[in-house]
Design an enzyme around this catalytic site. Structure first.
Site, PDB file in Angstrom:
ATOM      1  N   LYS A  75       7.399 -40.338 -16.953  1.00 15.49           N
ATOM      2  CA  LYS A  75       8.239 -39.759 -15.899  1.00 15.49           C
ATOM      3  C   LYS A  75       8.806 -40.826 -14.972  1.00 15.49           C
ATOM      4  O   LYS A  75       9.762 -40.562 -14.232  1.00 15.49           O
ATOM      5  CB  LYS A  75       7.441 -38.738 -15.081  1.00 15.49           C
ATOM      6  CG  LYS A  75       7.158 -37.441 -15.822  1.00 15.49           C
ATOM      7  CD  LYS A  75       6.399 -36.461 -14.937  1.00 15.49           C
ATOM      8  CE  LYS A  75       6.134 -35.136 -15.660  1.00 15.49           C
ATOM      9  NZ  LYS A  75       5.390 -34.189 -14.825  1.00 15.49           N
ATOM     10  N   ASP A 119      -3.557 -29.872 -19.373  1.00 17.92           N
ATOM     11  CA  ASP A 119      -2.417 -30.071 -18.466  1.00 17.92           C
ATOM     12  C   ASP A 119      -1.822 -28.742 -18.019  1.00 17.92           C
ATOM     13  O   ASP A 119      -1.567 -28.517 -16.830  1.00 17.92           O
ATOM     14  CB  ASP A 119      -1.367 -30.925 -19.179  1.00 17.92           C
ATOM     15  CG  ASP A 119      -0.242 -31.361 -18.253  1.00 17.92           C
ATOM     16  OD1 ASP A 119      -0.500 -31.545 -17.045  1.00 17.92           O
ATOM     17  OD2 ASP A 119       0.888 -31.515 -18.738  1.00 17.92           O
ATOM     18  N   HIS A 168      -0.811 -39.551 -19.311  1.00 15.44           N
ATOM     19  CA  HIS A 168      -0.034 -38.748 -20.251  1.00 15.44           C
ATOM     20  C   HIS A 168       1.415 -38.537 -19.793  1.00 15.44           C
ATOM     21  O   HIS A 168       2.309 -38.372 -20.597  1.00 15.44           O
ATOM     22  CB  HIS A 168      -0.711 -37.390 -20.512  1.00 15.44           C
ATOM     23  CG  HIS A 168      -0.713 -36.464 -19.335  1.00 15.44           C
ATOM     24  ND1 HIS A 168      -1.653 -36.538 -18.324  1.00 15.44           N
ATOM     25  CD2 HIS A 168       0.120 -35.447 -18.999  1.00 15.44           C
ATOM     26  CE1 HIS A 168      -1.418 -35.600 -17.435  1.00 15.44           C
ATOM     27  NE2 HIS A 168      -0.342 -34.912 -17.823  1.00 15.44           N
ATOM     28  N   HIS A 222       1.696 -34.706 -25.858  1.00 13.72           N
ATOM     29  CA  HIS A 222       1.129 -33.653 -25.006  1.00 13.72           C
ATOM     30  C   HIS A 222       2.071 -32.462 -24.802  1.00 13.72           C
ATOM     31  O   HIS A 222       1.652 -31.430 -24.268  1.00 13.72           O
ATOM     32  CB  HIS A 222       0.683 -34.229 -23.657  1.00 13.72           C
ATOM     33  CG  HIS A 222       1.784 -34.614 -22.735  1.00 13.72           C
ATOM     34  ND1 HIS A 222       2.523 -35.762 -22.902  1.00 13.72           N
ATOM     35  CD2 HIS A 222       2.281 -34.002 -21.625  1.00 13.72           C
ATOM     36  CE1 HIS A 222       3.420 -35.856 -21.929  1.00 13.72           C
ATOM     37  NE2 HIS A 222       3.289 -34.794 -21.144  1.00 13.72           N
TER      38      HIS A 222
END
Length: 391
Positions: free
Chosen positions: A255, A335, A251, A306
């Site tokens: 990054k 999360d 997810h 998300h």
């Protein structure tokens, strides 16, 4: 081999059909007055009819528990008609009945029953030949005996050959079933190996993204487990829930595209930096969206959604309520719960009380209220999972 057996079965069916037809035509003709009949002839024809019907029924359906009943009825029909036939005066084609007896008894009862019937018929022939009622000449009698022996020999061979072929077919089927079972086990083993390898690759990819933001690899495993639990509680089937669990570690894969200075900045991000940080959702989606695999299609949805919030204040698309995919709503809760519960270099772990109060306060804002209810109704399960994969 199967085709040969089918042909032989068809032959016995034809013989049985002729017997039934023969036994029905003569009573009808007798009733119409065309052919006179006596008691012995009626007994003979009734025996024919019973034998033919039982033979056909036996060929069509022969469960083991009825086998002896079939044989008893068949034996009675054969004996009645045989005794009656011998005592009916005249010398015509009816003697061929004895050969029908041999064929049917061998087929229905097997080699042992066939030999018993053949011996019985042979004995009846001998006793009749030496009886005062004998109306068959010696040449005809010898011809009948020779014909009978020939029919016994052919029927014995036919039954033995058929039994041998059937056994070969059974053995072949067993071997084939064994081979198929072995191959299925091999395929299943390979599939499991592929799934495990795929899962390891996904966890590794997820861990790369998390490591860049100074989070642990166990974070992605915990989020995956929480996501699976929430998916099952939400009513998703096992396959879909498991796919979500496998995809969940990716997810935050976007990054990878965010520079370290922003990703690991100890203080609060500026508005410009935060806008850059928010780009990881779109980056992750762009990385994953081209795959046609269920896992990566699911991961693409997670990467993109998300950070969406139930009240429409999230990013990147400001989706609201159930416009957010159920996968995105599930992973958002999983999360955040783990992020708040876990210590990082740049923050301490929140207490459970703080975490629970925050989640309740954000119900209907950040999080789907139905998922919050499911979470707290099954809280011990989530805490056990957290303990199992603690840092």
């Amino acid at each position: 081999m199967e085709a040969n057996i089918e042909k032989k079965i068809a032959l016995v069916k034809i013989i049985s059909g002729i017997i039934i037809l023969y036994s029905l035509i003569f009573p009808i003709l007798s009733y119409l007055g065309s052919i006179p009949q006596n008691l012995l002839q009626n007994l003979m024809l009734s025996g024919f009819w019973v034998t033919g019907c039982v033979s056909l029924f036996y060929l069509k359906k022969s469960p083991e528990k009825y086998k002896y009943i079939f044989n008893i009825i068949l034996s009675a029909g054969l004996l009645i008609s045989t005794v009656a036939l011998i005592n009916v005066p005249g010398d015509d084609f009816r003697t061929i009945w004895f050969y029908f007896i041999v064929v049917i008894s061998f087929y229905v009862g097997g080699k042992k029953v066939g030999m018993i019937f053949s011996a019985a018929i042979f004995s009846i022939f001998l006793s009749y030949f030496f009886s005062p009622l004998n109306n068959i000449d010696t040449v005809s009698f010898i011809s009948m005996i020779v014909s009978l022996l020939l029919m016994v020999q052919l029927s014995f061979y036919f039954t033995s050959n058929m039994a041998s072929n059937e056994q070969k077919i059974i053995n072949y089927q067993h071997n084939l079933e064994s081979m198929v079972a072995d191959k299925l086990l091999e395929i299943d083993s390979l599939n499991q190996e592929i799934i495990v390898t795929q899962q390891e690759v996904i966890y590794t990819l997820g861990a790369i993204g998390e490591t860049r933001s100074q989070e642990t690899g166990l974070h992605v495993k915990r989020v995956a487990k929480y996501s699976y639990l929430l998916a099952k509680l939400s009513g998703l089937d096992e396959k879909e829930a498991f796919t979500l669990q496998l995809a969940s570690p990716m997810h935050d894969i976007g990054k990878i595209g965010i520079e370290d200075a922003i990703l690991n900045k100890p203080g609060k991000l500026t508005a410009e930096e935060f806008n850059i940080m928010k780009g990881h959702a779109q980056i992750g989606y762009e990385m994953l969206k081209h795959s046609q695999r269920d896992i990566f299609k699911t991961a693409a949805i997670l990467a993109l959604q998300h950070h969406e919030k139930y009240n429409g204040t999230g990013y990147p698309s400001a989706l609201k309520g159930e416009d957010i995919h159920i996968y995105g709503r599930i992973t958002a809760l999983a999360d955040v719960f783990d992020a708040l519960s876990s210590a990082r270099k740049y923050k301490k772990a929140w207490t459970d009380e703080e975490v629970f109060n925050y989640l309740k306060a954000e119900s209907g804002k950040h999080f789907d209220p139905k998922l919050i209810t499911l979470f707290f109704d099954n809280l011990p399960t989530f805490l056990d999972t957290r303990e199992q994969f603690k840092d």
